[in-house]
Design a protein around this motif. Structure first.
Motif, PDB file in Angstrom:
ATOM      1  N   LEU A 114      -6.548  -0.533  -1.734  1.00 14.03           N
ATOM      2  CA  LEU A 114      -5.539   0.509  -1.686  1.00 14.03           C
ATOM      3  C   LEU A 114      -4.637   0.193  -0.503  1.00 14.03           C
ATOM      4  O   LEU A 114      -5.063   0.263   0.656  1.00 14.03           O
ATOM      5  CB  LEU A 114      -6.156   1.901  -1.512  1.00 14.03           C
ATOM      6  CG  LEU A 114      -5.119   3.035  -1.487  1.00 14.03           C
ATOM      7  CD1 LEU A 114      -4.402   3.150  -2.832  1.00 14.03           C
ATOM      8  CD2 LEU A 114      -5.757   4.372  -1.131  1.00 14.03           C
ATOM      9  N   ALA A 115      -3.397  -0.186  -0.811  1.00 10.95           N
ATOM     10  CA  ALA A 115      -2.419  -0.531   0.217  1.00 10.95           C
ATOM     11  C   ALA A 115      -1.709   0.743   0.655  1.00 10.95           C
ATOM     12  O   ALA A 115      -0.888   1.287  -0.088  1.00 10.95           O
ATOM     13  CB  ALA A 115      -1.417  -1.547  -0.326  1.00 10.95           C
ATOM     14  N   VAL A 116      -2.056   1.238   1.830  1.00 16.76           N
ATOM     15  CA  VAL A 116      -1.426   2.456   2.336  1.00 16.76           C
ATOM     16  C   VAL A 116      -0.109   2.097   3.007  1.00 16.76           C
ATOM     17  O   VAL A 116       0.099   0.964   3.455  1.00 16.76           O
ATOM     18  CB  VAL A 116      -2.354   3.200   3.318  1.00 16.76           C
ATOM     19  CG1 VAL A 116      -3.647   3.611   2.629  1.00 16.76           C
ATOM     20  CG2 VAL A 116      -2.654   2.365   4.549  1.00 16.76           C
ATOM     21  N   THR A 117       0.792   3.085   3.071  1.00 16.92           N
ATOM     22  CA  THR A 117       2.076   2.880   3.744  1.00 16.92           C
ATOM     23  C   THR A 117       2.229   3.904   4.860  1.00 16.92           C
ATOM     24  O   THR A 117       1.644   4.989   4.814  1.00 16.92           O
ATOM     25  CB  THR A 117       3.246   2.983   2.758  1.00 16.92           C
ATOM     26  OG1 THR A 117       3.146   4.213   2.017  1.00 16.92           O
ATOM     27  CG2 THR A 117       3.226   1.815   1.787  1.00 16.92           C
ATOM     28  N   THR A 118       3.029   3.556   5.860  1.00 18.62           N
ATOM     29  CA  THR A 118       3.191   4.437   7.017  1.00 18.62           C
ATOM     30  C   THR A 118       4.460   5.277   6.941  1.00 18.62           C
ATOM     31  O   THR A 118       4.595   6.253   7.680  1.00 18.62           O
ATOM     32  CB  THR A 118       3.202   3.627   8.323  1.00 18.62           C
ATOM     33  OG1 THR A 118       4.226   2.624   8.240  1.00 18.62           O
ATOM     34  CG2 THR A 118       1.856   2.963   8.562  1.00 18.62           C
ATOM     35  N   THR A 119       5.405   4.911   6.065  1.00 15.38           N
ATOM     36  CA  THR A 119       6.619   5.708   5.860  1.00 15.38           C
ATOM     37  C   THR A 119       6.969   5.711   4.376  1.00 15.38           C
ATOM     38  O   THR A 119       6.656   4.740   3.663  1.00 15.38           O
ATOM     39  CB  THR A 119       7.827   5.149   6.640  1.00 15.38           C
ATOM     40  OG1 THR A 119       8.251   3.917   6.044  1.00 15.38           O
ATOM     41  CG2 THR A 119       7.493   4.926   8.110  1.00 15.38           C
TER      42      THR A 119
END
Length: 247
Positions: free
Chosen positions: A29-34
């Protein structure tokens, strides 16, 4: 192998990491910060079967990027997974704590309106505030507390609220991390790296190193590595079935 919390887009060469993820059959699961990073990361990931992208706004960035909340809400209908979101109560981010709480509440409200999402949640120094928000928005979806570092009492409350947990090699290096992991419900546990922020010596952890924590989990639980790996895979399947049922 399963890495349920990884910042793929923040590696120096994310394409090379993704190619190796494919070669090794790692689920990520590739999370994003924005919110602005979500579309770019989805394009980077492409149609890889084992990699999913989560839409996020990291609490550490809320003070500078809270103007992107409407963008995140507009993108939510197309996002099955949400993260990294949450609240950070550590000293460098306490000045924005009330703003963080308001943003987190807004995101949870929007998730609930859309029928719920699978959410990977940051709660450093703010576990009670995060749990209060989740309790207010019980229909927001399935919360997965990543690298949980609260008190044992907060962990018990989280478990009672139905939270899941993701643990990784960096978390389990500390005695406190191992104590918390030992108290987590094994049927609601996933593995993670939090790479490239979490490191293996001088190098960032890689997604396929998420199962390095199984050695510590084996010592904690008395369950063998292969059985633990099987249970973690079953948990991911169960989570996917929850998500499918809620669509």
């Amino acid at each position: 192998m399963i890495d349920f919390h990884c910042h793929i887009d923040l590696f120096p060469d994310p394409q090379a990491v993704l190619d190796e993820v494919d070669a090794r059959g790692t689920y990520v699961l590739a999370v994003t910060t924005t919110p602005k990073a979500w579309r770019g990361t989805k394009k980077l990931v492409g149609d890889r079967r084992r990699v999913r992208v989560a839409l996020g706004l990291h609490p550490e960035l809320v003070a500078q990027r809270h103007q992107e909340v409407p963008l995140l809400c507009g993108l939510l209908p197309g996002a099955r997974y949400v993260g990294e979101i949450g609240i950070d109560g550590s000293p460098p981010h306490r000045d924005s704590l009330e703003l963080q709480k308001a943003v987190f509440d807004r995101i949870l409200t929007e998730c609930a309106m859309l029928g719920g999402r699978v959410m990977t949640i940051h709660s450093r120094g703010a576990a009670t505030a995060v749990l209060d928000a989740l309790e207010r928005q019980a229909d927001a979806g399935t919360p997965i507390l990543h690298w949980f570092s609260g008190t044992m009492k907060e962990l018990e409350r989280a478990a009672q609220l139905g939270c899941w947990f993701s643990v990784g090699p960096a978390m389990l290096r500390s005695r406190r991390g191992r104590e918390l992991a030992a108290a987590m419900p094994l049927d609601r546990m996933l593995t993670e790296t939090d790479a490239p922020f979490a490191r293996d010596g001088d190098s960032p952890l890689m997604p396929w190193q998420a199962y390095d924590c199984l050695t510590d989990l084996e010592m904690i639980s008395g369950i063998g590595r292969s059985e633990l790996a099987s249970r973690i895979r079953d948990n991911l399947k169960q989570l996917a079935s929850y998500r499918a049922a809620s669509r």
